[in-house]
Design a protein around this motif. Structure first.
Motif, mmCIF file in Angstrom:
data_model
loop_
_atom_site.group_PDB
_atom_site.id
_atom_site.type_symbol
_atom_site.label_atom_id
_atom_site.label_comp_id
_atom_site.label_asym_id
_atom_site.label_seq_id
_atom_site.Cartn_x
_atom_site.Cartn_y
_atom_site.Cartn_z
ATOM 1 N N MET A 44 0.818 -1.259 0.029
ATOM 2 C CA MET A 44 0.075 0.117 -0.105
ATOM 3 C C MET A 44 0.889 1.268 0.099
ATOM 4 S SD MET A 44 -3.000 1.319 -0.260
ATOM 5 C CE MET A 44 -3.992 0.040 0.137
ATOM 6 N N TRP A 45 1.785 1.356 0.744
ATOM 7 C CA TRP A 45 2.818 2.447 0.711
ATOM 8 C C TRP A 45 3.617 2.728 -0.565
ATOM 9 C CZ3 TRP A 45 2.120 6.043 4.370
ATOM 10 C CH2 TRP A 45 1.780 5.577 5.630
ATOM 11 N N VAL A 46 3.890 1.506 -1.194
ATOM 12 C CA VAL A 46 4.612 1.733 -2.523
ATOM 13 C C VAL A 46 3.482 2.332 -3.410
ATOM 14 C CG1 VAL A 46 5.266 0.293 -4.441
ATOM 15 C CG2 VAL A 46 6.002 -0.157 -2.110
ATOM 16 N N THR A 47 2.355 1.771 -3.481
ATOM 17 C CA THR A 47 1.338 2.197 -4.207
ATOM 18 C C THR A 47 1.078 3.742 -3.950
ATOM 19 O OG1 THR A 47 -0.017 -0.031 -4.392
ATOM 20 C CG2 THR A 47 -1.296 2.049 -4.936
ATOM 21 N N VAL A 48 0.878 4.054 -2.869
ATOM 22 C CA VAL A 48 0.706 5.603 -2.605
ATOM 23 C C VAL A 48 1.768 6.551 -3.031
ATOM 24 C CG1 VAL A 48 0.330 7.217 -0.718
ATOM 25 C CG2 VAL A 48 -0.872 4.906 -0.584
ATOM 26 N N LEU A 54 3.911 5.760 -5.697
ATOM 27 C CA LEU A 54 3.916 5.795 -7.063
ATOM 28 C C LEU A 54 2.880 6.526 -7.556
ATOM 29 C CD1 LEU A 54 4.506 2.055 -7.897
ATOM 30 C CD2 LEU A 54 5.921 3.885 -8.178
ATOM 31 N N PHE A 55 1.704 6.739 -6.850
ATOM 32 C CA PHE A 55 0.530 7.423 -7.174
ATOM 33 C C PHE A 55 0.559 8.876 -7.149
ATOM 34 C CE2 PHE A 55 -3.199 9.567 -5.751
ATOM 35 C CZ PHE A 55 -4.168 9.632 -6.916
ATOM 36 N N VAL A 56 1.237 9.310 -5.611
ATOM 37 C CA VAL A 56 1.562 10.710 -5.588
ATOM 38 C C VAL A 56 2.375 11.391 -6.355
ATOM 39 C CG1 VAL A 56 2.068 12.272 -3.764
ATOM 40 C CG2 VAL A 56 0.575 10.334 -3.194
ATOM 41 N N SER A 57 3.848 10.561 -6.297
ATOM 42 C CA SER A 57 4.932 11.110 -7.286
ATOM 43 C C SER A 57 4.515 11.186 -8.976
ATOM 44 C CB SER A 57 6.113 10.012 -7.004
ATOM 45 O OG SER A 57 5.811 8.842 -7.616
ATOM 46 N N VAL A 70 1.997 14.280 -9.297
ATOM 47 C CA VAL A 70 2.972 15.507 -9.102
ATOM 48 C C VAL A 70 3.676 15.801 -10.197
ATOM 49 C CG1 VAL A 70 4.742 16.751 -7.809
ATOM 50 C CG2 VAL A 70 2.971 15.316 -6.480
ATOM 51 N N TYR A 71 4.268 14.655 -10.807
ATOM 52 C CA TYR A 71 5.089 14.979 -12.085
ATOM 53 C C TYR A 71 4.172 15.227 -13.169
ATOM 54 C CZ TYR A 71 7.591 13.750 -16.269
ATOM 55 O OH TYR A 71 8.151 13.751 -17.544
ATOM 56 N N LYS A 72 3.084 14.579 -13.455
ATOM 57 C CA LYS A 72 1.960 15.130 -14.555
ATOM 58 C C LYS A 72 1.473 16.307 -14.126
ATOM 59 C CE LYS A 72 0.593 12.256 -16.920
ATOM 60 N NZ LYS A 72 0.765 11.575 -18.497
ATOM 61 N N ALA A 73 1.143 16.802 -12.867
ATOM 62 C CA ALA A 73 0.716 18.049 -12.760
ATOM 63 C C ALA A 73 1.515 19.256 -13.398
ATOM 64 C CB ALA A 73 0.142 18.226 -11.358
ATOM 65 N N MET A 121 -5.191 0.335 -10.294
ATOM 66 C CA MET A 121 -5.987 1.666 -10.592
ATOM 67 C C MET A 121 -5.252 2.921 -10.386
ATOM 68 S SD MET A 121 -10.081 2.869 -10.524
ATOM 69 C CE MET A 121 -9.850 3.518 -8.825
ATOM 70 N N LEU A 122 -4.909 2.875 -8.859
ATOM 71 C CA LEU A 122 -3.917 4.189 -8.389
ATOM 72 C C LEU A 122 -2.808 4.206 -9.122
ATOM 73 C CD1 LEU A 122 -4.518 3.958 -4.603
ATOM 74 C CD2 LEU A 122 -5.627 5.736 -6.272
ATOM 75 N N VAL A 123 -2.085 3.289 -9.191
ATOM 76 C CA VAL A 123 -0.794 3.219 -10.152
ATOM 77 C C VAL A 123 -0.766 3.586 -11.314
ATOM 78 C CG1 VAL A 123 1.316 1.820 -10.576
ATOM 79 C CG2 VAL A 123 0.319 1.569 -8.386
ATOM 80 N N ALA A 124 -2.074 3.089 -12.057
ATOM 81 C CA ALA A 124 -2.220 3.380 -13.515
ATOM 82 C C ALA A 124 -2.581 4.864 -13.663
ATOM 83 C CB ALA A 124 -3.346 2.355 -14.112
#
Length: 212
Positions: A12-16, A18-21, A24-27, A176-179
């Protein structure tokens, strides 16, 4: 370590992360690209009448698809955030919790979300102009989105072995979160970022006012 503990712990921590980073990069990246294209106010024509603008807009041309899409995206955010089970895990992990919606409300919204996904699938299969521009990735993304809701519904009603389906629900939700930041699912933030006023546009506006 049992699979459930691994999925709700380290994975779950790895998923979060990857999702947050990724978000942020996409934004940041999209904000940079937005400065190279048209300003935000170019998306709207202030001189056009509302009736004419509405008829040529997506809601005006495809009202049913627009309504289904709005409902679908709202549920996609609301249910995971305010689901009781998710907030219990959040409280146990971080000591914080959001308001929780009743189980029957979440159950009904999940069914509506699944129906929306089926609508999008049938639209891609049956509407020729949509089918000819659909690729395998479009169907894969649709599956990534619907599986967390479908497995969650099955687990809640215990239609299949609970432990197995619950683990599948967690895995598909994390997928889904990672994707989301790395696929076309990112359109959920692209829509807003690309329409934010550009810093250069605001600067030019100030300069033009100063010369009047």
């Amino acid at each position: 370590m049992p699979l459930y503990d691994f999925l709700t712990g380290p994975m779950m921590w790895v998923t979060v992360a990857l999702f947050v980073s990724g978000m942020v990069y996409k934004a940041i990246r999209l904000r940079q690209l937005a400065s190279l294209v048209r300003p935000a106010n170019d998306f709207f024509n202030p001189n056009a009448s509302f009736k004419k603008s509405f008829k040529t807009s997506l809601p005006g041309r495809y009202p049913v698809t627009t309504i289904v899409s709005i409902v679908f995206h709202l549920i996609l955010f609301v249910v995971p955030l305010f689901l009781k089970g998710h907030n219990i895990l959040l409280d146990a992990s971080l000591g914080i919790s959001l308001p929780m919606m009743p189980d029957h409300t979440a159950d009904n919204l999940t069914m509506i979300c699944i129906c929306c996904c089926l609508f999008f699938l049938l639209r891609r299969l049956l509407v020729r102009r949509v089918r000819v521009i659909s690729f395998f990735s479009d169907y894969l993304i649709l599956a990534i989105v619907i599986l967390p809701f479908l497995t969650g519904f099955i687990a809640y009603h215990r239609l299949l072995p609970y432990d197995t389906v619950l683990n599948l629900h967690i895995i598909t939700g994390q997928l889904m979160l990672v994707a989301m930041p790395y696929t076309r699912l990112a359109h959920m933030i692209v829509f807003f970022i690309m329409r934010m006023p550009r810093p250069t546009a605001r600067l030019k506006l100030k300069e033009s006012r100063g010369t009047i």
